[in-house]
Motif scaffolding. Structure first.
Motif, PDB file in Angstrom:
ATOM      1  N   SER A 145       0.832  -1.201   0.000  1.00  0.00           N
ATOM      2  CA  SER A 145       0.000   0.000   0.000  1.00  0.00           C
ATOM      3  C   SER A 145       0.864   1.248   0.000  1.00  0.00           C
ATOM      4  O   SER A 145       1.927   1.297   0.614  1.00  0.00           O
ATOM      5  CB  SER A 145      -0.910  -0.003   1.229  1.00  0.00           C
ATOM      6  OG  SER A 145      -1.549   1.247   1.380  1.00  0.00           O
ATOM      7  N   ASN A 147      -0.125   4.026   1.289  1.00  0.00           N
ATOM      8  CA  ASN A 147      -0.752   4.908   2.269  1.00  0.00           C
ATOM      9  C   ASN A 147       0.224   5.424   3.326  1.00  0.00           C
ATOM     10  O   ASN A 147      -0.087   6.366   4.043  1.00  0.00           O
ATOM     11  CB  ASN A 147      -1.912   4.180   2.975  1.00  0.00           C
ATOM     12  CG  ASN A 147      -3.028   3.837   2.009  1.00  0.00           C
ATOM     13  OD1 ASN A 147      -3.258   4.562   1.048  1.00  0.00           O
ATOM     14  ND2 ASN A 147      -3.723   2.745   2.264  1.00  0.00           N
ATOM     15  N   GLY A 148       1.400   4.804   3.441  1.00  0.00           N
ATOM     16  CA  GLY A 148       2.375   5.194   4.451  1.00  0.00           C
ATOM     17  C   GLY A 148       3.194   6.399   4.036  1.00  0.00           C
ATOM     18  O   GLY A 148       2.913   7.070   3.036  1.00  0.00           O
ATOM     19  N   PRO A 149       4.266   6.680   4.788  1.00  0.00           N
ATOM     20  CA  PRO A 149       5.097   7.858   4.505  1.00  0.00           C
ATOM     21  C   PRO A 149       5.952   7.731   3.255  1.00  0.00           C
ATOM     22  O   PRO A 149       6.457   8.725   2.750  1.00  0.00           O
ATOM     23  CB  PRO A 149       5.968   7.975   5.756  1.00  0.00           C
ATOM     24  CG  PRO A 149       6.028   6.591   6.314  1.00  0.00           C
ATOM     25  CD  PRO A 149       4.696   5.984   6.017  1.00  0.00           C
ATOM     26  N   ARG A 151       6.580   5.428  -0.668  1.00  0.00           N
ATOM     27  CA  ARG A 151       6.049   4.521  -1.686  1.00  0.00           C
ATOM     28  C   ARG A 151       7.189   3.576  -2.075  1.00  0.00           C
ATOM     29  O   ARG A 151       8.247   4.044  -2.491  1.00  0.00           O
ATOM     30  CB  ARG A 151       5.564   5.306  -2.908  1.00  0.00           C
ATOM     31  CG  ARG A 151       4.472   6.320  -2.592  1.00  0.00           C
ATOM     32  CD  ARG A 151       4.256   7.291  -3.748  1.00  0.00           C
ATOM     33  NE  ARG A 151       5.318   8.279  -3.843  1.00  0.00           N
ATOM     34  CZ  ARG A 151       5.477   9.106  -4.881  1.00  0.00           C
ATOM     35  NH1 ARG A 151       4.667   9.037  -5.915  1.00  0.00           N
ATOM     36  NH2 ARG A 151       6.464   9.985  -4.883  1.00  0.00           N
ATOM     37  N   GLU A 152       6.979   2.264  -1.921  1.00  0.00           N
ATOM     38  CA  GLU A 152       8.062   1.310  -2.153  1.00  0.00           C
ATOM     39  C   GLU A 152       7.648   0.262  -3.181  1.00  0.00           C
ATOM     40  O   GLU A 152       6.538  -0.260  -3.138  1.00  0.00           O
ATOM     41  CB  GLU A 152       8.460   0.618  -0.851  1.00  0.00           C
ATOM     42  CG  GLU A 152       9.080   1.553   0.174  1.00  0.00           C
ATOM     43  CD  GLU A 152       9.568   0.817   1.406  1.00  0.00           C
ATOM     44  OE1 GLU A 152      10.716   0.344   1.404  1.00  0.00           O
ATOM     45  OE2 GLU A 152       8.780   0.710   2.359  1.00  0.00           O
ATOM     46  N   SER A 168       2.329  14.170   1.281  1.00  0.00           N
ATOM     47  CA  SER A 168       1.638  13.565   2.422  1.00  0.00           C
ATOM     48  C   SER A 168       0.682  14.575   3.033  1.00  0.00           C
ATOM     49  O   SER A 168       1.065  15.721   3.321  1.00  0.00           O
ATOM     50  CB  SER A 168       2.651  13.106   3.474  1.00  0.00           C
ATOM     51  OG  SER A 168       1.993  12.711   4.657  1.00  0.00           O
ATOM     52  N   LYS A 175       6.210  12.574  -0.625  1.00  0.00           N
ATOM     53  CA  LYS A 175       6.433  11.179  -0.244  1.00  0.00           C
ATOM     54  C   LYS A 175       7.458  10.555  -1.182  1.00  0.00           C
ATOM     55  O   LYS A 175       7.221  10.478  -2.396  1.00  0.00           O
ATOM     56  CB  LYS A 175       5.113  10.403  -0.307  1.00  0.00           C
ATOM     57  CG  LYS A 175       4.073  10.874   0.697  1.00  0.00           C
ATOM     58  CD  LYS A 175       2.735  10.189   0.494  1.00  0.00           C
ATOM     59  CE  LYS A 175       2.796   8.726   0.828  1.00  0.00           C
ATOM     60  NZ  LYS A 175       1.448   8.107   0.857  1.00  0.00           N
TER      61      LYS A 175
END
Length: 354
Positions: A145, A147-149, A151-152, A168, A175
């Protein structure tokens, strides 16, 4: 659900329940389990009390006694055994539902977050943040996802990324977008770049078209990162343990002694760069020996190439392929550099001319 199980649901109730069950598969699983237990544990002659319909399964667990007539006497059936049994059922429902939901979530995550381009094909996908990724043949990306700090994305193979800027909402900061490719991590904020990291090849290549990228070795704490600027390409050993770090005094980049940072021609159009030609359905090769070229051809055409002598492996080629069939491609290569070739379905046998 309770009214449906007890037979008191109106037509409107049934219609609404059917819609909800279709929209939420996890509810369907719960409903089916409850329906089976209800059918087994509700005698045909028993009509559950209307005021207690909602908690029918819990009533079974809390029931104190069950009676039956035998020889004119009322015999009590152990209430604790009944409670334990019913409580175990309720617990099983809860645990089973949770396990099913977790399994379903995992399955959905795996299906949704892996993109594969099989050998012989290429694919294009849009990531959840709006970034575009083109995957070359024999490549795959996996991502969680966004949605976190950060993008991986994890890459195996070759991909061209066109990354959008994302801010963000919580921190109002951009981000970062991070690509994990073999032994390196590539960090960007918004840019276009190509990454080539096939497990069977000895090097990892990153080519920057626009923007700025930061490249670091996984587990390397002794040196700084490498910064690529537009129209630069870096070639790194696939094994991250090779050589130390030195500083380039004429650049903001740190680099390793055995890596190559190459300037690519900025006057050439993006669709004409050899590094990104595959995005435009063109296979480019510049000074590749036959063994290196064979790896590209295997992915491009979904074939297997076998060398019958070492001399054939070291033949060198320059050129490009676009719409040729397998047969046409090898005939063209043979015209440029003579060799003998035999094609049997998807297997190609190569040997040098002595």
């Amino acid at each position: 659900m309770s009214r449906s199980l007890s037979g008191d649901a109106t037509e409107q109730d049934k219609e609404e329940l059917n819609i909800l069950l279709q929209q939420h598969p996890e509810l369907m699983q719960q409903y089916e389990m409850l329906h089976q237990l209800w059918s087994v544990n509700t005698p045909v002659h028993e009509e559950p009390a209307a005021e207690d319909k909602v908690s029918r399964i819990l009533q079974l667990a809390a029931a104190e006694t069950a009676v039956k007539q035998e020889g004119g006497q009322v015999i009590r059936i152990g209430k604790w055994r009944k409670i334990y049994w019913a409580a175990a059922i309720v617990t099983a429902i809860g645990v089973g539902t949770w396990l099913f939901a977790a399994w379903k979530k995992k399955q959905n995550t795996l299906a949704a977050n892996e993109v594969v381009a099989p050998k012989g094909s290429k694919t294009r996908t849009i990531l959840p943040d709006g970034s575009t990724v083109w995957l070359n043949a024999g490549s795959r990306i996996v991502y969680a996802s966004f949605n976190g700090p950060v993008r991986e994305v994890t890459l195996e193979g070759e991909a061209y990324f066109d990354v959008v800027h994302v801010t963000s909402a919580a921190t109002q900061q951009r981000k970062p977008f991070i690509v994990h490719a073999g032994s390196i991590d590539i960090k960007v904020l918004g840019t276009a770049f190509n990454v080539k990291s096939y497990p069977e090849e000895k090097t990892i290549e990153t080519t920057l078209i626009r923007g700025l990228v930061q490249i670091t070795r996984k587990g390397d704490k002794s040196g700084g990162p490498v910064y690529l600027h537009p129209n630069e390409k870096i070639v790194l050993p696939a094994n991250g343990a090779d050589a130390g770090i030195v500083k380039n005094p004429a650049s903001t980049a740190s680099f390793q002694t055995n890596q190559q940072i190459i300037r690519i021609d900025s006057t050439v159009k993006e669709n004409e760069h050899p590094e990104t030609a595959w995005v435009f359905n063109r296979l480019e090769f510049r000074g590749d020996n036959f063994e290196q070229l064979a790896l590209k051809l295997e992915r491009w055409y979904n074939i297997r190439v076998y060398f019958e002598d070492d001399a054939a492996r070291h033949l060198v080629f320059n050129g490009s392929l676009q719409n040729e069939t397998v047969e046409q491609a090898f005939m063209a290569l043979k015209e440029a550099v003579p060799f003998e070739v035999s094609i049997n379905n998807n297997e190609v046998f190569i040997k040098s001319i002595k």
